[in-house]
Design a protein around this motif. Structure first.
Motif, PDB file in Angstrom:
ATOM      1  N   PRO A 137       0.841  -1.206   0.000  1.00 21.04           N
ATOM      2  CA  PRO A 137       0.000   0.000   0.000  1.00 21.04           C
ATOM      3  C   PRO A 137       0.877   1.257   0.000  1.00 21.04           C
ATOM      4  CG  PRO A 137       0.002  -1.045   2.162  1.00 21.04           C
ATOM      5  CD  PRO A 137       0.714  -1.981   1.247  1.00 21.04           C
ATOM      6  N   LEU A 138       0.864   1.975  -1.108  1.00 22.94           N
ATOM      7  CA  LEU A 138       1.689   3.177  -1.244  1.00 22.94           C
ATOM      8  C   LEU A 138       0.905   4.407  -0.829  1.00 22.94           C
ATOM      9  CD1 LEU A 138       3.402   2.484  -4.700  1.00 22.94           C
ATOM     10  CD2 LEU A 138       4.216   1.904  -2.409  1.00 22.94           C
ATOM     11  N   HIS A 139       1.623   5.416  -0.390  1.00 21.59           N
ATOM     12  CA  HIS A 139       1.008   6.681   0.010  1.00 21.59           C
ATOM     13  C   HIS A 139       1.772   7.834  -0.627  1.00 21.59           C
ATOM     14  CE1 HIS A 139       4.429   7.245   2.729  1.00 21.59           C
ATOM     15  NE2 HIS A 139       4.194   6.028   3.211  1.00 21.59           N
ATOM     16  N   GLY A 140       1.166   9.004  -0.601  1.00 22.74           N
ATOM     17  CA  GLY A 140       1.785  10.182  -1.188  1.00 22.74           C
ATOM     18  C   GLY A 140       3.054  10.589  -0.458  1.00 22.74           C
ATOM     19  N   ALA A 141       3.899  11.338  -1.153  1.00 23.84           N
ATOM     20  CA  ALA A 141       5.157  11.817  -0.565  1.00 23.84           C
ATOM     21  C   ALA A 141       5.723  12.909  -1.454  1.00 23.84           C
ATOM     22  CB  ALA A 141       6.163  10.670  -0.439  1.00 23.84           C
ATOM     23  N   ARG A 142       6.604  13.705  -0.868  1.00 21.00           N
ATOM     24  CA  ARG A 142       7.410  14.645  -1.656  1.00 21.00           C
ATOM     25  C   ARG A 142       8.610  13.888  -2.175  1.00 21.00           C
ATOM     26  NH1 ARG A 142       7.783  20.859   0.218  1.00 21.00           N
ATOM     27  NH2 ARG A 142       9.776  20.572  -0.824  1.00 21.00           N
ATOM     28  N   ILE A 143       8.726  13.820  -3.483  1.00 24.53           N
ATOM     29  CA  ILE A 143       9.764  13.022  -4.125  1.00 24.53           C
ATOM     30  C   ILE A 143      10.994  13.882  -4.388  1.00 24.53           C
ATOM     31  CG2 ILE A 143      10.342  11.619  -6.122  1.00 24.53           C
ATOM     32  CD1 ILE A 143       8.216  10.389  -4.275  1.00 24.53           C
ATOM     33  N   HIS A 144      12.111  13.481  -3.792  1.00 24.15           N
ATOM     34  CA  HIS A 144      13.385  14.138  -4.114  1.00 24.15           C
ATOM     35  C   HIS A 144      13.828  13.667  -5.501  1.00 24.15           C
ATOM     36  CE1 HIS A 144      13.250  15.373  -0.053  1.00 24.15           C
ATOM     37  NE2 HIS A 144      13.859  14.340   0.499  1.00 24.15           N
ATOM     38  N   THR A 145      14.200  14.575  -6.351  1.00 19.84           N
ATOM     39  CA  THR A 145      14.572  14.199  -7.716  1.00 19.84           C
ATOM     40  C   THR A 145      16.078  14.168  -7.948  1.00 19.84           C
ATOM     41  OG1 THR A 145      14.236  16.504  -8.388  1.00 19.84           O
ATOM     42  CG2 THR A 145      12.412  14.974  -8.733  1.00 19.84           C
ATOM     43  N   TYR A 146      16.875  14.629  -6.985  1.00 22.37           N
ATOM     44  CA  TYR A 146      18.336  14.536  -7.085  1.00 22.37           C
ATOM     45  C   TYR A 146      18.860  15.242  -8.340  1.00 22.37           C
ATOM     46  CZ  TYR A 146      17.182  10.846  -3.753  1.00 22.37           C
ATOM     47  OH  TYR A 146      16.664  10.146  -2.686  1.00 22.37           O
ATOM     48  N   ASP A 147      18.137  16.246  -8.800  1.00 23.38           N
ATOM     49  CA  ASP A 147      18.474  16.979 -10.027  1.00 23.38           C
ATOM     50  C   ASP A 147      18.611  16.020 -11.206  1.00 23.38           C
ATOM     51  OD1 ASP A 147      18.831  19.371 -11.378  1.00 23.38           O
ATOM     52  OD2 ASP A 147      21.018  19.290 -11.212  1.00 23.38           O
ATOM     53  N   ASP A 148      17.776  14.981 -11.215  1.00 21.13           N
ATOM     54  CA  ASP A 148      17.822  13.933 -12.242  1.00 21.13           C
ATOM     55  C   ASP A 148      16.475  13.891 -12.959  1.00 21.13           C
ATOM     56  OD1 ASP A 148      17.766  11.517 -13.699  1.00 21.13           O
ATOM     57  OD2 ASP A 148      19.147  10.559 -12.291  1.00 21.13           O
ATOM     58  N   HIS A 149      16.498  14.193 -14.246  1.00 20.21           N
ATOM     59  CA  HIS A 149      15.280  14.264 -15.050  1.00 20.21           C
ATOM     60  C   HIS A 149      14.463  12.981 -15.001  1.00 20.21           C
ATOM     61  CE1 HIS A 149      17.577  12.516 -18.750  1.00 20.21           C
ATOM     62  NE2 HIS A 149      18.335  12.397 -17.677  1.00 20.21           N
ATOM     63  N   ARG A 150      15.133  11.833 -15.033  1.00 21.74           N
ATOM     64  CA  ARG A 150      14.397  10.572 -15.081  1.00 21.74           C
ATOM     65  C   ARG A 150      13.702  10.261 -13.752  1.00 21.74           C
ATOM     66  NH1 ARG A 150      14.735   9.447 -20.009  1.00 21.74           N
ATOM     67  NH2 ARG A 150      16.678   9.646 -21.188  1.00 21.74           N
ATOM     68  N   MET A 151      14.240  10.729 -12.665  1.00 16.61           N
ATOM     69  CA  MET A 151      13.560  10.565 -11.376  1.00 16.61           C
ATOM     70  C   MET A 151      12.267  11.368 -11.359  1.00 16.61           C
ATOM     71  SD  MET A 151      15.157   8.440  -9.408  1.00 16.61           S
ATOM     72  CE  MET A 151      14.529   8.887  -7.788  1.00 16.61           C
ATOM     73  N   ALA A 152      12.314  12.597 -11.852  1.00 16.36           N
ATOM     74  CA  ALA A 152      11.113  13.443 -11.858  1.00 16.36           C
ATOM     75  C   ALA A 152      10.019  12.832 -12.727  1.00 16.36           C
ATOM     76  CB  ALA A 152      11.462  14.844 -12.354  1.00 16.36           C
ATOM     77  N   MET A 153      10.412  12.307 -13.882  1.00 20.46           N
ATOM     78  CA  MET A 153       9.405  11.809 -14.815  1.00 20.46           C
ATOM     79  C   MET A 153       8.822  10.471 -14.366  1.00 20.46           C
ATOM     80  SD  MET A 153      10.820  13.109 -18.563  1.00 20.46           S
ATOM     81  CE  MET A 153      12.546  12.703 -18.418  1.00 20.46           C
ATOM     82  N   CYS A 154       9.651   9.554 -13.863  1.00 19.09           N
ATOM     83  CA  CYS A 154       9.104   8.242 -13.519  1.00 19.09           C
ATOM     84  C   CYS A 154       8.212   8.309 -12.279  1.00 19.09           C
ATOM     85  CB  CYS A 154      10.218   7.215 -13.339  1.00 19.09           C
ATOM     86  SG  CYS A 154      11.183   7.337 -11.827  1.00 19.09           S
ATOM     87  N   PHE A 155       8.531   9.166 -11.327  1.00 13.95           N
ATOM     88  CA  PHE A 155       7.679   9.244 -10.136  1.00 13.95           C
ATOM     89  C   PHE A 155       6.403  10.038 -10.390  1.00 13.95           C
ATOM     90  CE2 PHE A 155      11.281   7.430  -8.013  1.00 13.95           C
ATOM     91  CZ  PHE A 155      10.683   6.625  -7.054  1.00 13.95           C
ATOM     92  N   SER A 156       6.380  10.816 -11.465  1.00  8.22           N
ATOM     93  CA  SER A 156       5.112  11.417 -11.872  1.00  8.22           C
ATOM     94  C   SER A 156       4.112  10.331 -12.247  1.00  8.22           C
ATOM     95  CB  SER A 156       5.333  12.357 -13.061  1.00  8.22           C
ATOM     96  OG  SER A 156       6.150  13.446 -12.696  1.00  8.22           O
ATOM     97  N   VAL A 157       4.601   9.252 -12.826  1.00 11.30           N
ATOM     98  CA  VAL A 157       3.741   8.126 -13.189  1.00 11.30           C
ATOM     99  C   VAL A 157       3.091   7.533 -11.941  1.00 11.30           C
ATOM    100  CG1 VAL A 157       3.723   5.795 -14.149  1.00 11.30           C
ATOM    101  CG2 VAL A 157       5.028   7.609 -15.281  1.00 11.30           C
ATOM    102  N   ALA A 158       3.866   7.387 -10.865  1.00 13.53           N
ATOM    103  CA  ALA A 158       3.311   6.832  -9.622  1.00 13.53           C
ATOM    104  C   ALA A 158       2.160   7.682  -9.114  1.00 13.53           C
ATOM    105  CB  ALA A 158       4.402   6.727  -8.568  1.00 13.53           C
ATOM    106  N   GLY A 159       2.236   8.998  -9.313  1.00 16.53           N
ATOM    107  CA  GLY A 159       1.207   9.895  -8.828  1.00 16.53           C
ATOM    108  C   GLY A 159      -0.124   9.761  -9.536  1.00 16.53           C
ATOM    109  N   LEU A 160      -0.149   9.082 -10.686  1.00 15.03           N
ATOM    110  CA  LEU A 160      -1.427   8.834 -11.356  1.00 15.03           C
ATOM    111  C   LEU A 160      -2.277   7.833 -10.582  1.00 15.03           C
ATOM    112  CD1 LEU A 160      -0.162   8.568 -15.049  1.00 15.03           C
ATOM    113  CD2 LEU A 160      -1.455  10.464 -14.052  1.00 15.03           C
TER     114      LEU A 160
END
Length: 425
Positions: A373-396
């Motif tokens: 069971p996953l819950h919302g969170a503030r995602i650190h992206t580490y200044d990495d484009h792929r981290m920002a984009m893939c965790f946007s998918v989780a937010g759907l």
């Protein structure tokens, strides 16, 4: 979109069609090949992102005329394999592709060039490439003597010959050598002693050589011969859409059970990251294609056990999808993710666990227990484009997912969040 944060809205996209920019990998390679060609070329469909614009500017510093029309078209004035070289330090931020490909190309310069980057780039290894250049008489050294940038590449030696190189950390070392090889007097006879990883990117480089009139031969993944005295053929070249960036939209369909189509992509493309589609099919998705593009429909997701050595950039995307699948997924042979824009092994595990997931790093592998069971969170992206984009998918699927520093997507997909808004409804 907030300047500092982006909050994803949960949504199941249905029959959404999106169009994405050109391939980052193709854009880098075509611009470089055009710079070495025997006259003017037009490269259209270029990705205009932080990384590709760094490559274009670096080529200008090295003495090549590159005109950016701002609409994906770039005019490149080839100089027949001759580069004057850069008088000032070439700054490449954290673009690993630019650094590795251009460090090789700088060896064609008529004078010494210095290439540098940001703090993270100064931690990313280049030693195997520097050693290989030295084997054919091109002085190449790391200024801090760590094997990392800043690096100084001497010009003037165009002999070429035989060399050996380890490519277990990056296939881009080999791609850089292949791109420079035809412009050397003797060409290059390259033996790969370890690796290579990310083999589809080598195939992409070879496809560009062939398309632009350069002959070569290969023996499996371990030996490549490119005769010298050749010239790239100038002309009009088209960049196809980016399969890596398409992955986030395919993943959106996978995790929501919806349907998303990416226009302009073909299953016949040599872009290796399209291999992710086969993995999604194994997980329970349906993949279809027609003359307009490729579509994915999500299904009941199950876990997978896969070697991702050839698709490292797809590991964060797959990891997010695996978190929603039934069972434990094993993502293997991905040690080289530690040398990316951030340590992606650690970053992916940390952020999925922050959301309540169960992810472990075991040696060079990731293990992901799906269905937690996953819950919302503030995602650190580490200044990495792929981290920002893939965790946007989780937010759907998971309410309350907030992406920090969304602007980091400028590295490869500046308008990602504008396009992603279509799948958020």
């Amino acid at each position: 979109m907030s300047e500092a944060l982006f909050e994803v809205r949960t949504h199941r996209p249905e029959n959404i069609r999106v169009r994405i920019p050109g391939s980052k990998s193709y854009t880098h390679r075509l611009l470089i090949a055009a710079a070495l060609a025997d006259g003017p070329s037009e490269v259209s469909g270029c990705l205009r992102s932080e990384d590709t614009l760094l490559t274009a500017e670096a080529l200008r510093q090295m003495g090549i005329s590159v005109k950016d029309h701002g609409d994906g078209r770039m005019d490149v004035e080839g100089r027949g394999g001759r580069l004057p070289g850069a008088s000032e330090v070439v700054f490449l931020a954290n673009s690993g592709t630019s650094m590795r490909l251009l460090s090789a190309i700088a060896g064609l310069g008529e004078k010494t060039s210095t290439l540098d980057g940001n703090a993270r780039m100064r931690q990313r290894p280049l030693g195997d490439l520097l050693d290989a250049l030295g084997q054919v008489g091109i002085p190449a050294r790391s200024l801090p003597e760590t094997g990392c940038p800043p690096v100084v590449i001497g010009g003037g030696s165009r002999r070429g010959g035989a060399l050996s190189i380890a490519c277990h950390l990056s296939s881009q070392y080999l791609s850089g050598l292949l791109l420079m090889a035809p412009c050397l007097e003797q060409g290059l006879d390259i033996t790969v002693t370890r690796g290579p990883v990310s083999r589809p990117y080598i195939k992409m480089t070879l496809e560009i050589l062939k398309k632009m009139g350069v002959s070569f031969s290969s023996e499996g993944d371990t030996r490549y011969r490119v005769p010298g005295g050749q010239t790239y053929r100038a002309g009009n070249y088209q960049v196809e859409p980016d399969a890596s960036n398409a992955s986030y939209f395919f993943a959106a369909a996978a995790v929501t059970g919806g349907s998303v189509c990416v226009e302009g992509l073909s299953l016949g493309s040599v872009q290796g990251d399209l291999g992710l589609l086969g993995i999604f099919e194994k997980m329970g998705c349906t993949v279809t294609s027609d003359s307009h593009g490729i579509c994915v429909r999500g299904g009941d997701l199950c876990s997978v056990d896969v070697d991702m050595g050839d698709m490292p950039d797809m590991v964060p995307t797959l990891a997010v999808v695996a978190a929603f699948a039934k069972g434990t997924s094993y993502i293997r042979n991905v040690a080289h993710l530690r040398e990316k824009e951030c340590d992606r092994l650690s970053a992916v595990a940390t952020e999925l666990n922050r959301m309540g997931g169960s992810v472990r790093i075991v040696g060079d592998d990731l293990e992901i227990d799906g269905g937690c069971p996953l819950h919302g969170a503030r995602i650190h992206t580490y200044d990495d484009h792929r981290m920002a984009m893939c965790f946007s998918v989780a937010g759907l699927r998971v309410p309350g997912v907030v992406i920090e520093n969304p602007a980091c997507v400028a590295k490869s997909f500046p308008n990602f969040f504008d396009v992603f808004a279509r799948v958020m409804g």
